[in-house]
Motif scaffolding. Structure first.
Motif, PDB file in Angstrom:
ATOM      1  N   ARG A 272      64.546  59.703  54.358  1.00 55.68           N
ATOM      2  CA  ARG A 272      63.916  59.112  53.179  1.00 55.68           C
ATOM      3  C   ARG A 272      62.412  59.394  53.248  1.00 55.68           C
ATOM      4  O   ARG A 272      61.835  59.420  54.336  1.00 55.68           O
ATOM      5  CB  ARG A 272      64.172  57.599  53.135  1.00 55.68           C
ATOM      6  N   PRO A 273      61.762  59.594  52.110  1.00 55.73           N
ATOM      7  CA  PRO A 273      60.370  60.070  52.148  1.00 55.73           C
ATOM      8  C   PRO A 273      59.310  58.965  52.216  1.00 55.73           C
ATOM      9  O   PRO A 273      58.253  59.096  51.617  1.00 55.73           O
ATOM     10  CB  PRO A 273      60.265  60.839  50.825  1.00 55.73           C
ATOM     11  N   TYR A 274      59.575  57.850  52.899  1.00 56.48           N
ATOM     12  CA  TYR A 274      58.586  56.767  52.991  1.00 56.48           C
ATOM     13  C   TYR A 274      58.920  55.927  54.212  1.00 56.48           C
ATOM     14  O   TYR A 274      60.033  56.014  54.755  1.00 56.48           O
ATOM     15  CB  TYR A 274      58.646  55.864  51.736  1.00 56.48           C
ATOM     16  N   ASN A 275      57.959  55.105  54.624  1.00 56.17           N
ATOM     17  CA  ASN A 275      58.277  54.104  55.639  1.00 56.17           C
ATOM     18  C   ASN A 275      58.226  52.720  54.994  1.00 56.17           C
ATOM     19  O   ASN A 275      57.872  52.587  53.815  1.00 56.17           O
ATOM     20  CB  ASN A 275      57.366  54.232  56.865  1.00 56.17           C
ATOM     21  N   VAL A 276      58.587  51.715  55.774  1.00 55.20           N
ATOM     22  CA  VAL A 276      58.729  50.369  55.200  1.00 55.20           C
ATOM     23  C   VAL A 276      57.404  49.873  54.627  1.00 55.20           C
ATOM     24  O   VAL A 276      57.359  49.305  53.537  1.00 55.20           O
ATOM     25  CB  VAL A 276      59.265  49.383  56.265  1.00 55.20           C
ATOM     26  N   GLN A 277      56.315  50.122  55.358  1.00 62.76           N
ATOM     27  CA  GLN A 277      55.022  49.620  54.884  1.00 62.76           C
ATOM     28  C   GLN A 277      54.636  50.256  53.544  1.00 62.76           C
ATOM     29  O   GLN A 277      54.117  49.574  52.646  1.00 62.76           O
ATOM     30  CB  GLN A 277      53.933  49.885  55.945  1.00 62.76           C
ATOM     31  N   GLU A 278      54.910  51.533  53.407  1.00 62.09           N
ATOM     32  CA  GLU A 278      54.583  52.204  52.130  1.00 62.09           C
ATOM     33  C   GLU A 278      55.403  51.602  50.987  1.00 62.09           C
ATOM     34  O   GLU A 278      54.895  51.382  49.888  1.00 62.09           O
ATOM     35  CB  GLU A 278      54.858  53.711  52.239  1.00 62.09           C
ATOM     36  N   PHE A 279      56.661  51.330  51.275  1.00 60.87           N
ATOM     37  CA  PHE A 279      57.522  50.745  50.240  1.00 60.87           C
ATOM     38  C   PHE A 279      57.010  49.353  49.867  1.00 60.87           C
ATOM     39  O   PHE A 279      56.883  49.001  48.699  1.00 60.87           O
ATOM     40  CB  PHE A 279      58.965  50.670  50.757  1.00 60.87           C
ATOM     41  N   ARG A 280      56.691  48.566  50.904  1.00 57.01           N
ATOM     42  CA  ARG A 280      56.193  47.196  50.694  1.00 57.01           C
ATOM     43  C   ARG A 280      54.910  47.225  49.858  1.00 57.01           C
ATOM     44  O   ARG A 280      54.755  46.480  48.895  1.00 57.01           O
ATOM     45  CB  ARG A 280      55.928  46.590  52.074  1.00 57.01           C
ATOM     46  N   ASP A 281      53.997  48.119  50.222  1.00 63.18           N
ATOM     47  CA  ASP A 281      52.725  48.206  49.493  1.00 63.18           C
ATOM     48  C   ASP A 281      52.963  48.519  48.018  1.00 63.18           C
ATOM     49  O   ASP A 281      52.300  47.975  47.138  1.00 63.18           O
ATOM     50  CB  ASP A 281      51.827  49.298  50.104  1.00 63.18           C
ATOM     51  N   VAL A 283      55.693  47.891  46.178  1.00 67.27           N
ATOM     52  CA  VAL A 283      56.270  46.734  45.468  1.00 67.27           C
ATOM     53  C   VAL A 283      55.180  45.698  45.190  1.00 67.27           C
ATOM     54  O   VAL A 283      55.078  45.159  44.080  1.00 67.27           O
ATOM     55  CB  VAL A 283      57.438  46.118  46.281  1.00 67.27           C
ATOM     56  N   ASN A 284      54.338  45.449  46.182  1.00 64.50           N
ATOM     57  CA  ASN A 284      53.290  44.441  45.988  1.00 64.50           C
ATOM     58  C   ASN A 284      52.287  44.873  44.925  1.00 64.50           C
ATOM     59  O   ASN A 284      51.811  44.065  44.136  1.00 64.50           O
ATOM     60  CB  ASN A 284      52.587  44.141  47.315  1.00 64.50           C
ATOM     61  N   LYS A 285      51.998  46.162  44.906  1.00 65.55           N
ATOM     62  CA  LYS A 285      51.061  46.669  43.890  1.00 65.55           C
ATOM     63  C   LYS A 285      51.650  46.482  42.487  1.00 65.55           C
ATOM     64  O   LYS A 285      50.969  46.033  41.568  1.00 65.55           O
ATOM     65  CB  LYS A 285      50.785  48.158  44.162  1.00 65.55           C
ATOM     66  N   LYS A 319      64.239  39.915  51.895  1.00 66.73           N
ATOM     67  CA  LYS A 319      63.824  38.529  51.642  1.00 66.73           C
ATOM     68  C   LYS A 319      62.361  38.483  51.194  1.00 66.73           C
ATOM     69  O   LYS A 319      62.000  37.816  50.231  1.00 66.73           O
ATOM     70  CB  LYS A 319      64.008  37.737  52.942  1.00 66.73           C
ATOM     71  N   GLU A 320      61.553  39.233  51.896  1.00 67.72           N
ATOM     72  CA  GLU A 320      60.116  39.223  51.600  1.00 67.72           C
ATOM     73  C   GLU A 320      59.828  39.808  50.208  1.00 67.72           C
ATOM     74  O   GLU A 320      59.001  39.293  49.470  1.00 67.72           O
ATOM     75  CB  GLU A 320      59.409  40.063  52.680  1.00 67.72           C
ATOM     76  N   LEU A 321      60.522  40.875  49.861  1.00 68.85           N
ATOM     77  CA  LEU A 321      60.204  41.557  48.600  1.00 68.85           C
ATOM     78  C   LEU A 321      60.922  40.941  47.400  1.00 68.85           C
ATOM     79  O   LEU A 321      60.658  41.305  46.260  1.00 68.85           O
ATOM     80  CB  LEU A 321      60.510  43.058  48.708  1.00 68.85           C
ATOM     81  N   GLU A 322      61.817  39.989  47.668  1.00 68.76           N
ATOM     82  CA  GLU A 322      62.453  39.185  46.609  1.00 68.76           C
ATOM     83  C   GLU A 322      63.008  40.038  45.471  1.00 68.76           C
ATOM     84  O   GLU A 322      62.654  39.845  44.302  1.00 68.76           O
ATOM     85  CB  GLU A 322      61.443  38.170  46.050  1.00 68.76           C
ATOM     86  N   PHE A 323      63.877  40.975  45.820  1.00 71.28           N
ATOM     87  CA  PHE A 323      64.489  41.784  44.759  1.00 71.28           C
ATOM     88  C   PHE A 323      65.277  40.872  43.821  1.00 71.28           C
ATOM     89  O   PHE A 323      65.970  39.961  44.282  1.00 71.28           O
ATOM     90  CB  PHE A 323      65.439  42.829  45.360  1.00 71.28           C
ATOM     91  N   SER A 324      65.200  41.157  42.542  1.00 70.72           N
ATOM     92  CA  SER A 324      65.922  40.284  41.608  1.00 70.72           C
ATOM     93  C   SER A 324      67.409  40.640  41.562  1.00 70.72           C
ATOM     94  O   SER A 324      68.212  39.866  41.058  1.00 70.72           O
ATOM     95  CB  SER A 324      65.304  40.365  40.220  1.00 70.72           C
ATOM     96  N   ASP A 325      67.759  41.795  42.068  1.00 67.74           N
ATOM     97  CA  ASP A 325      69.170  42.146  42.215  1.00 67.74           C
ATOM     98  C   ASP A 325      69.262  43.246  43.275  1.00 67.74           C
ATOM     99  O   ASP A 325      68.317  44.031  43.431  1.00 67.74           O
ATOM    100  CB  ASP A 325      69.758  42.643  40.883  1.00 67.74           C
TER     101      ASP A 325
END
Ligand code: SF4
Length: 432
Positions: A272-281, A283-285, A319-325
């Motif tokens: 996959r072309p990302y790491n967890v921190q990049e994904f988290r950043d 979503v937060n943005k 849990k942290e990113l609280e996906f709605s589904d």
């Protein structure tokens, strides 16, 4: 008049391809009939994304031939594209077409009818393939139409057969997409879902074109009230796209961003072309700019080598990113992909447990997201058919909440404003 019946397996892109083939056959004078009725031609638009998809494709094909042994049975799409020899061995199959050449379905059917034995029109994928233009004018759903704007993928995630089945990235021209959106708007469609195999890569194979440019162009089409994006990689959500979602009242506040795993080790093994921190950043943005947005996601549990710790990491990130589904997939080997040969395959019982644990979390997160909108006024695009269980009108908000509405048939297919309430876990929209 020859009768043709279709059966479609798999994703939204496949649904689109089926509708486009139906249109071509109808224009050529064929009658489209239900798959459960007797037809002269059966077309099975297959899926091969999992081993089960391939086996179901074979099962449906056999069922079609049993229904009418005299019928011409065609297997088309991803499965024959990656395994044409195996498909040709099936006694029930008369015509085989891959993911290329479906725009010639009428011609292929005619040739197969004249042939003395099964015919194979599967073509090899080439690097310089262009987008195969096959358009639709209507959709089985009367309010929402999916249109395919892009084909193929160059990512080669280690578990995924799609790049082999659908070939390299190809984008549909902006003019063709706009023309199709205009036709659909004239046909009364109010919501357009832009689909593709790797949507965020739209335009990368063209000069000076990208997804945002395309969206801006179709936002101007009269009559279209909503544009929704199907799945897009988190790494491909640009600042411009986020701004557009924040500013536009037509572009849905909904993004489906596949996470797949919350463990960097597993993401790397998945290619996959990302790491967890990049994904988290990312979503937060997005949430900082569009706080009400629905962010939905996919997770694969039990990928080879996924330890308890890796799974716990995934659980915590979800849990942290609280996906709605959340769509949860238990990893299953797909022959022909690198991951099928990886060591440390995870036992099915563990996959099941992990999947259940995530599903419980996902239900809580969905419910918490839903709660945020209770008491608010929001638009719902009602579908053409009532909810089969409650008999109520049903539709989606732009941020992907399923709402039931008590109303009369003249509201079917309409965009209505409702006040949201909750009853026994269901969202109820009150017309006031
Ligand atoms: S991005 Fe990965 S999972 Fe998605 S289609 Fe491409 S290879 Fe498959």
């Amino acid at each position: 008049m020859k009768r043709v019946a279709f059966y479609t397996l798999g994703c939204k892109v496949n649904q689109y391809d089926t509708e486009a083939m139906m249109k071509q056959l109808e224009e050529a004078g064929y009658e489209i009939v239900d798959f459960e009725s007797e037809a002269d031609i059966y077309v099975i638009n297959t899926c091969t994304v999992t081993q089960q998809g391939a086996s179901k494709s074979r099962k449906i094909t056999r069922r079609a031939k049993r229904r009418n042994p005299q019928a011409l049975v065609a297997m088309v799409g991803c499965y024959p594209q990656v395994d044409a020899d195996k498909v040709m061995e099936m006694a029930e199959v008369d015509l085989v077409v891959g993911t290329k050449g479906r725009s010639k379905i009428v011609e292929f059917v005619k040739q197969a009818m004249r042939a003395k034995g099964p015919v194979n029109f599967v073509q090899e994928m080439e690097e310089d393939d262009s987008f195969e233009e096959i358009a639709i004018e209507e959709s089985k759903e009367r309010t929402r139409a999916s249109i395919k704007i892009q084909e193929g993928c160059d990512q080669f995630c280690s578990y995924c057969i799609i790049p082999y089945a659908r070939g390299s990235l190809r984008s549909r021209s902006l003019e063709d997409v706009k023309a199709e959106v205009m036709r659909l708007a004239e046909g009364g469609f109010e919501e357009i879902v832009l689909t593709g195999i790797h949507l965020g890569q739209y335009g990368k194979d063209k000069e000076d074109l990208d997804l945002v440019k395309l969206i801006k162009r179709i936002l101007t089409v009269e009559g279209i009230k909503r544009i929704r994006l199907s799945s897009i990689e988190g790494t491909e959500v640009s600042d411009e796209l986020i701004d557009l979602i924040a500013e536009s009242d037509k572009l849905c506040r909904h993004l489906h961003l596949p996470l797949q795993s919350g463990s960097d080790k597993i993401l790397e093994a998945m290619n996959r072309p990302y790491n967890v921190q990049e994904f988290r950043d990312m979503v937060n943005k997005i949430k900082a700019k569009v706080p009400e947005i629905a962010i939905t996601s996919d997770v694969i549990v039990g990928f080879p080598g996924e330890s308890d710790e890796d799974f716990d990491d995934t659980y915590q990130v979800v849990k942290e990113l609280e996906f709605s589904d959340l769509h949860i997939f238990k990893y299953s080997k797909r022959q022909g992909t690198p991951a099928a040969d990886f060591e440390n395959q995870v036992h099915s019982i563990i996959k099941k447990k992990r999947s259940e644990k995530l599903r419980e979390l996902s239900e809580k997160l969905s419910s918490a997201y839903q709660q945020r909108f209770i008491g608010e006024r929001i638009d719902v695009l009602l579908e053409e058919v009532r909810d089969s269980q409650t008999g109520m009108l049903t539709g989606l908000t732009d941020n992907y909440l399923r709402v039931l509405v008590d109303g009369s048939d003249d509201l079917l297919g309409k965009l209505v404003e409702v006040k949201l309430m909750e009853k026994e876990g269901e969202l109820i929209g009150c017309l006031e």
